[in-house]
Design a protein around this motif. Structure first.
Motif, short mmCIF file in Angstrom:
data_model
loop_
_atom_site.label_atom_id
_atom_site.label_comp_id
_atom_site.label_asym_id
_atom_site.label_seq_id
_atom_site.Cartn_x
_atom_site.Cartn_y
_atom_site.Cartn_z
N ILE A 55 1.08 -1.37 -0.13
CA ILE A 55 -0.04 -0.01 0.03
C ILE A 55 0.98 1.27 -0.15
O ILE A 55 2.03 1.12 0.44
CB ILE A 55 -0.99 -0.06 1.16
N ASP A 56 0.40 2.34 -0.48
CA ASP A 56 1.25 3.29 -0.58
C ASP A 56 0.41 4.69 -0.41
O ASP A 56 -0.74 4.97 -1.06
CB ASP A 56 1.78 3.37 -1.79
N GLY A 57 0.67 5.76 0.30
CA GLY A 57 -0.03 6.78 0.61
C GLY A 57 -0.24 7.81 -0.82
O GLY A 57 0.83 7.85 -1.45
N LYS A 58 -1.38 8.46 -0.94
CA LYS A 58 -1.85 9.03 -2.10
C LYS A 58 -1.21 10.67 -1.70
O LYS A 58 -1.70 11.21 -0.66
CB LYS A 58 -3.17 9.05 -2.23
N LYS A 59 -0.54 11.18 -2.78
CA LYS A 59 0.10 12.50 -2.64
C LYS A 59 0.55 12.64 -1.27
O LYS A 59 0.32 13.85 -0.51
CB LYS A 59 -0.99 13.34 -3.04
N PHE A 60 1.45 11.89 -0.62
CA PHE A 60 1.96 12.14 0.62
C PHE A 60 2.92 13.25 0.72
O PHE A 60 3.04 13.82 1.87
CB PHE A 60 2.58 10.98 1.43
N HIS A 61 3.73 13.82 -0.19
CA HIS A 61 4.29 15.10 -0.17
C HIS A 61 3.56 16.20 0.28
O HIS A 61 3.78 16.90 1.04
CB HIS A 61 5.09 15.15 -1.52
N SER A 102 8.92 5.19 4.70
CA SER A 102 8.21 6.28 3.93
C SER A 102 6.51 6.23 4.11
O SER A 102 6.07 5.93 5.29
CB SER A 102 8.80 6.64 2.66
N ASP A 103 6.07 6.51 3.02
CA ASP A 103 4.53 6.45 3.06
C ASP A 103 4.02 5.17 2.27
O ASP A 103 2.90 4.91 2.19
CB ASP A 103 3.87 7.46 2.25
N GLU A 104 4.77 3.76 2.50
CA GLU A 104 4.30 2.83 2.02
C GLU A 104 4.71 1.60 2.91
O GLU A 104 5.51 1.73 3.84
CB GLU A 104 5.31 2.45 0.83
MG MG Z 1 2.79 7.95 -1.91
#
Ligand code: MG
Ligand code: GTP
Length: 312
Positions: A55-61, A102-104
């Motif tokens: 899974i990976d965060g959407k637009k985590f920047h 990170s975001d994953e």
């Molecule tokens: Mg991401």
């Protein structure tokens, strides 16, 4: 008579008459619309393959900026990710390893899992939604500022036929942390401490090798990269272990918990130490050093949660 009134009388008749109700239910079950079910696709995953869900965060920047995450690593934000990863592993017991950075987060299901009849959509959607809801639930335990909008995560399933493929997948994710973290550490030092603009820092680092960035950190900022927190350099590996406190008797069986560790998983040592991952899965033992307060806090939370669930 008005249609609504007629309908009301008919429904009343139908539901006060048992055999009529059964008839109604049967005719519903075999309605002429039912053929649409045959359009659903069989998405059962092949037997005997490693199932990895990432899974990976959407637009985590953007999310990181909106919530003022520390740069390049926000320890508490990473702890929220880890808490969500732990919650997923507590829920889905056939996951033998989690890996976050990170975001994953990646989750590895045992090869012979029969969870949800190996149906891909079920596995993927349960894991992704469990991760997301747990991320939101855990937020306030680690973060000072409130969530200003709902985070969301995408999810994908990748299948690996051999142990070597699985190890290479995890090595790829860990190598990614190394490359990104070394770059980001140097980049933000140049911006935040040397006062370079983002563009100047980018130019300064363009074309440099790892050794150059290590040297820059050491010469200009007195930082030995290898002494930075292992969670930032290696990511977080979640393993299911029988946890024993070092103050406890060696014979103690311990309680099962998900243990976060921050080790190198690219070399052979890790796989020799945690043979249960690729072998017949029986959780190994993990002795917790009572000086490791952070790990103690994580584990205490899990045991507390297990006790609450048992009470319900
Ligand atoms: Mg991401
Ligand atoms: P998509 O995944 O394509 O939606 O974009 P994304 O912005 O999430 O990018 P990606 O997943 O490639 O990278 C994750 C981003 O999250 C990083 O580039 C950072 O901007 C941000 N991020 C993750 N962890 C941290 C952290 O601890 N601190 C800060 N400051 N930012 C972080």
């Amino acid at each position: 008579m008005h249609f609504r009134a007629l309908n009301h009388i008919f429904t009343k008749f139908l539901f006060t008459n048992k055999s009529a109700t059964a008839l109604h239910t049967r005719s519903m079950a075999c309605s002429r619309y039912e053929y649409v079910k045959s359009y659903e696709q069989d998405d059962k995953i092949l037997p005997n393959v490693w199932i990895v869900i990432r899974i990976d965060g959407k637009k985590f920047h953007k999310f990181a900026n909106a919530h003022k995450f520390e740069k390049p690593n926000d320890e508490n934000a990473l702890n929220v990710m880890n808490a969500a990863g732990i919650a997923v592993m507590e829920e889905f017991r056939d996951i033998v390893l989690g890996y976050g950075q990170s975001d994953e987060y990646s989750f590895v299901f045992r090869k012979d899992t029969s969870a949800f009849k190996r149906r891909a959509a079920k596995l993927l959607s349960y894991v992704t939604s469990m991760f997301t809801s747990s991320y939101v639930l855990s937020w306030s335990q680690w973060m000072q500022r409130p969530l200003s909008y709902a985070p969301c995560f995408d999810g994908r399933i990748v299948l690996y036929p051999s142990d070597e493929n699985l190890r290479d997948y995890l090595s790829w994710r860990q190598a990614d942390v190394h490359v990104n973290n070394l770059y980001n550490t140097a980049f933000w030092k140049l911006v935040l401490e040397s006062g370079l603009t983002n563009q100047q820092a980018e130019e300064r680092l363009r074309g440099t090798f790892s050794s150059d960035k290590n040297e820059l950190l050491f010469q200009e900022f007195g930082i030995n990269y290898n002494t930075l927190p292992a969670m930032y350099r290696k990511g977080t590996i979640l393993l299911r272990k029988r946890v024993v406190l070092d103050s406890q008797d060696e014979q103690e069986k311990g309680r099962q918990a998900i243990v976060p560790i921050h080790e190198d998983l690219i070399g052979n040592e890790f796989w020799k130490q945690h043979t249960e991952i690729l072998g017949k899965y029986v959780p190994g033992k993990h002795v917790v050093n009572s000086l490791n307060k952070h790990l103690e806090r994580q584990l205490a939370k899990q045991l507390e949660k297990q006790a609450t669930i048992a009470e319900i």
